[in-house]
Design a protein around this motif. Structure first.
Motif, PDB file in Angstrom:
ATOM      1  N   UNK A 104       2.860  19.087  -1.766  1.00 55.15           N
ATOM      2  CA  UNK A 104       3.699  20.286  -1.683  1.00 55.15           C
ATOM      3  C   UNK A 104       3.309  21.153  -0.492  1.00 55.15           C
ATOM      4  N   UNK A 105       1.997  21.271  -0.232  1.00 56.87           N
ATOM      5  CA  UNK A 105       1.554  22.056   0.908  1.00 56.87           C
ATOM      6  C   UNK A 105       2.022  21.427   2.209  1.00 56.87           C
ATOM      7  N   UNK A 106       1.931  20.096   2.286  1.00 56.59           N
ATOM      8  CA  UNK A 106       2.383  19.404   3.494  1.00 56.59           C
ATOM      9  C   UNK A 106       3.874  19.609   3.724  1.00 56.59           C
ATOM     10  N   UNK A 107       4.663  19.586   2.653  1.00 57.88           N
ATOM     11  CA  UNK A 107       6.109  19.776   2.771  1.00 57.88           C
ATOM     12  C   UNK A 107       6.447  21.184   3.223  1.00 57.88           C
ATOM     13  N   UNK A 108       5.590  22.145   2.850  1.00 59.44           N
ATOM     14  CA  UNK A 108       5.802  23.525   3.315  1.00 59.44           C
ATOM     15  C   UNK A 108       5.426  23.680   4.779  1.00 59.44           C
ATOM     16  N   UNK A 109       4.453  22.898   5.231  1.00 59.75           N
ATOM     17  CA  UNK A 109       3.915  23.071   6.582  1.00 59.75           C
ATOM     18  C   UNK A 109       4.787  22.453   7.662  1.00 59.75           C
ATOM     19  N   UNK A 110       5.465  21.346   7.365  1.00 58.76           N
ATOM     20  CA  UNK A 110       6.259  20.676   8.396  1.00 58.76           C
ATOM     21  C   UNK A 110       7.306  19.776   7.771  1.00 58.76           C
TER      22      UNK A 110
ATOM     23  N   UNK B 102       4.737   9.763  12.744  1.00 59.28           N
ATOM     24  CA  UNK B 102       3.861  10.906  12.557  1.00 59.28           C
ATOM     25  C   UNK B 102       3.336  10.798  11.124  1.00 59.28           C
ATOM     26  N   UNK B 103       2.064  10.438  10.955  1.00 58.02           N
ATOM     27  CA  UNK B 103       1.517  10.095   9.652  1.00 58.02           C
ATOM     28  C   UNK B 103       0.726  11.220   9.017  1.00 58.02           C
ATOM     29  N   UNK B 104       0.996  11.437   7.734  1.00 57.18           N
ATOM     30  CA  UNK B 104       0.271  12.400   6.921  1.00 57.18           C
ATOM     31  C   UNK B 104      -0.173  11.685   5.648  1.00 57.18           C
ATOM     32  N   UNK B 105      -1.122  12.283   4.930  1.00 52.98           N
ATOM     33  CA  UNK B 105      -1.526  11.704   3.656  1.00 52.98           C
ATOM     34  C   UNK B 105      -1.906  12.812   2.699  1.00 52.98           C
ATOM     35  N   UNK B 106      -1.815  12.502   1.412  1.00 52.17           N
ATOM     36  CA  UNK B 106      -2.161  13.457   0.364  1.00 52.17           C
ATOM     37  C   UNK B 106      -2.691  12.689  -0.834  1.00 52.17           C
ATOM     38  N   UNK B 107      -3.625  13.304  -1.556  1.00 52.09           N
ATOM     39  CA  UNK B 107      -4.217  12.636  -2.708  1.00 52.09           C
ATOM     40  C   UNK B 107      -3.652  13.129  -4.030  1.00 52.09           C
ATOM     41  N   UNK B 108      -2.822  14.173  -3.973  1.00 51.23           N
ATOM     42  CA  UNK B 108      -2.241  14.712  -5.206  1.00 51.23           C
ATOM     43  C   UNK B 108      -0.975  15.494  -4.884  1.00 51.23           C
ATOM     44  N   UNK B 109      -0.321  15.987  -5.923  1.00 43.83           N
ATOM     45  CA  UNK B 109       0.939  16.707  -5.729  1.00 43.83           C
ATOM     46  C   UNK B 109       0.744  18.036  -5.020  1.00 43.83           C
ATOM     47  N   UNK B 110      -0.370  18.703  -5.279  1.00 46.61           N
ATOM     48  CA  UNK B 110      -0.621  19.994  -4.626  1.00 46.61           C
ATOM     49  C   UNK B 110      -0.700  19.822  -3.112  1.00 46.61           C
ATOM     50  N   UNK B 111      -1.415  18.795  -2.664  1.00 41.40           N
ATOM     51  CA  UNK B 111      -1.512  18.545  -1.225  1.00 41.40           C
ATOM     52  C   UNK B 111      -0.161  18.145  -0.649  1.00 41.40           C
TER      53      UNK B 111
END
Length: 242
Positions: free
Chosen positions: A46-52, A35-44
């Motif tokens: 942290x949001x991903x870690x909160x979401x799932x 299950x792949x996710x991506x982020x370009x910075x720390x803010x994104x």
């Protein structure tokens, strides 16, 4: 689209501010059925870690809104057991050691072969999730020698209450020793995911060495983990729970 209902699917997030590198890594990982996710910075991130829930982070060291090292330290301070592979253009031994000391499970220097990253991710996710030892009374601390191990926050507590953070690999290793104190544990027992190559794989020796250095930070801690030549390692101390 990822099937989030599949309980066997591991979740991996790739964090890099370079869109080309981020896309390349994600494309390489698609064949692994994650299950792949991506982020370009720390803010994104942290949001991903909160979401799932996330099982593993491929974390670039230099990001526009902060340092990956700080994020690693933050997660470990919270007791997070998420696997972390740091990927960075920095190549010095000091950077590698600092990343591992702050809680990274592995470290890759750019440029790297995509297949090497795939193998490292696969090896980390293959490790069984090691929960803290759970005695019948559900005690929070395991006490051995001069140290206390906080089984919830995954950190060492010195006699003067100084806190020492552990990487996921160090916590797993110390937990294994605590489960069987005063018993010689073979290298393949301590690193079961590399059982086939344990006889000549130096990974376990490096992990034991780093753990020994941290334990030596308190008087009486230097000789807690002993080498038994030809057999393995032993935690030479009784363990009690509080």
């Amino acid at each position: 689209m990822a099937d989030l209902s599949d309980p066997r699917r591991n979740s991996v997030i790739v964090v890099d501010d370079d869109a080309d590198i981020r896309g390349l890594i994600v494309d390489q990982l698609r064949q692994e059925n994650y299950d792949l996710l991506s982020a370009s910075n720390l803010a994104e991130l942290r949001q991903a870690l909160r979401d799932q829930p996330v099982d593993l982070i491929v974390l670039d060291l230099n990001l526009p809104d902060g340092d990956g090292l700080s994020l690693c330290r933050e997660l470990r301070a919270e007791g997070s057991g998420i696997q972390i592979i740091m990927v960075t253009a920095r190549g010095s031994a000091i950077d590698r050691v600092l990343g591992l000391e702050l809680g990274a499970d592995d470290y890759l220097t750019k440029p790297f072969e995509p297949r090497e990253l795939l193998v490292r991710i696969r090896n980390l996710l293959r490790r069984p999730r090691v929960e803290a030892p759970a005695p019948a009374d559900q005690s929070r601390y395991a006490v051995f020698g001069p140290w206390r191990l906080d089984l919830l926050q995954r950190r060492l507590i010195a006699p003067d209450d100084r806190l020492v953070m552990l990487s996921s690999a160090e916590f797993r290793l110390l937990s294994r020793f605590i489960e069987e104190p005063n018993v010689v544990l073979a290298r393949e027992t301590l690193l079961p995911e590399r059982r086939a190559t344990a006889a000549f794989d130096r990974t376990i020796d490096l992990q034991v060495s780093r753990l020994r250095q941290k334990l030596a930070g308190a008087t009486g801690g230097a000789d807690l983990i002993l080498t038994v030549r030809g057999e393995g390692y032993v935690l030479a101390s009784p363990v009690r729970y509080e």
